[in-house]
Design a protein around this motif. Sequence first.
Motif, short mmCIF file in Angstrom:
data_model
loop_
_atom_site.label_atom_id
_atom_site.label_comp_id
_atom_site.label_asym_id
_atom_site.label_seq_id
_atom_site.Cartn_x
_atom_site.Cartn_y
_atom_site.Cartn_z
N VAL A 1 1.12 5.55 -1.60
CA VAL A 1 0.51 6.85 -1.31
C VAL A 1 -1.01 6.75 -1.33
CG1 VAL A 1 0.26 9.22 -2.15
CG2 VAL A 1 2.49 8.08 -2.25
N TYR B 1 -3.01 4.95 0.14
CA TYR B 1 -3.46 3.55 0.19
C TYR B 1 -3.69 2.93 -1.19
CZ TYR B 1 -4.01 4.11 5.21
OH TYR B 1 -3.78 4.34 6.54
N GLY B 2 -3.08 3.52 -2.22
CA GLY B 2 -3.11 2.85 -3.51
C GLY B 2 -2.16 1.66 -3.49
N VAL B 3 -2.59 0.50 -4.00
CA VAL B 3 -1.74 -0.68 -4.03
C VAL B 3 -0.84 -0.56 -5.25
CG1 VAL B 3 -1.61 -3.18 -4.14
CG2 VAL B 3 -3.44 -2.08 -2.84
N ASP B 4 0.41 -0.17 -5.01
CA ASP B 4 1.29 0.14 -6.14
C ASP B 4 2.21 -1.03 -6.52
OD1 ASP B 4 3.65 2.30 -4.30
OD2 ASP B 4 2.87 0.28 -3.89
N TRP C 1 2.07 -5.43 -6.60
CA TRP C 1 1.30 -6.66 -6.42
C TRP C 1 2.21 -7.87 -6.65
CZ3 TRP C 1 -4.18 -6.71 -5.72
CH2 TRP C 1 -4.80 -5.45 -5.83
N PHE D 1 0.85 -1.19 0.00
CA PHE D 1 0.00 0.00 0.00
C PHE D 1 0.89 1.24 0.00
CE2 PHE D 1 -4.31 -1.64 0.61
CZ PHE D 1 -4.03 -2.97 0.87
#
Lengths: 118, 110
Positions: free
Chosen positions: A101, A103-106, A108, A99
């Motif tokens: 900035v 809470y974007g999942v940058d 995976w 997670f």
Amino acid sequence: EVQLVESGGGLVQPGGSLRLSCAASGFTFSTYWMGWVRQAPGQGLEWVAFIKPDGSESGYLDSVRGRFTISRDNAKTSLYLQLNSLRVEDTAVYFCARFGVAYGVDVWGQGTTATVSS
Amino acid sequence: QSALTQPPSVSGSPGQSVTISCTGTSNDVGTYNRVSWYKQPPGTAPKLMIYEVSNRPSGVPDRFSGSKSGNTASLTISGLQAEDEAEYYCSSHTSSNTYVFGTGTKVTVL
């Protein structure tokens, strides 16, 4: 290279347990919220849990709270998900997630599959 | 922890624009600017396309743009291309410190 590699999936009977692991590399693991996202066959994405950088706080999806436990080892740059009392509806690909900035999942992982079936 | 609401599908011809809506509540989309969008082609892991409502990560074309009004966020793809065909999901952090994804939208390029 920033990378997340999951392991630990498999076939288990209802009521059984699994422990998923995620090995992180290429970034300062101890400064990021980390978590797990799952995707049942043919279904959408579903957030499962996440954990604060120092491990002091975590959050869970209502349907897994009390059955699943997220943890991390910053020294080993690894994330874990202990899955207990598994149900058929927990069958899914489980993705490790970073997670970033807001809470974007940058980042995976490629996913590991947990199949719960008798 | 109800999923955010997205239309099941949208479609457009190459070069056209399409917009995907993502409707939540005052406990998630409406309160925070912690809305993200992801692209997921079949059989692959999702990819972050937009974060913090309207910011693009490095490498994401400026054809992708995001916005928000009230409890609804939107993703617009301008100049639609064949490689844009995929499933798209929105997400939001929530006031109870949980996280929620949208129901997903299949984008078809005609």
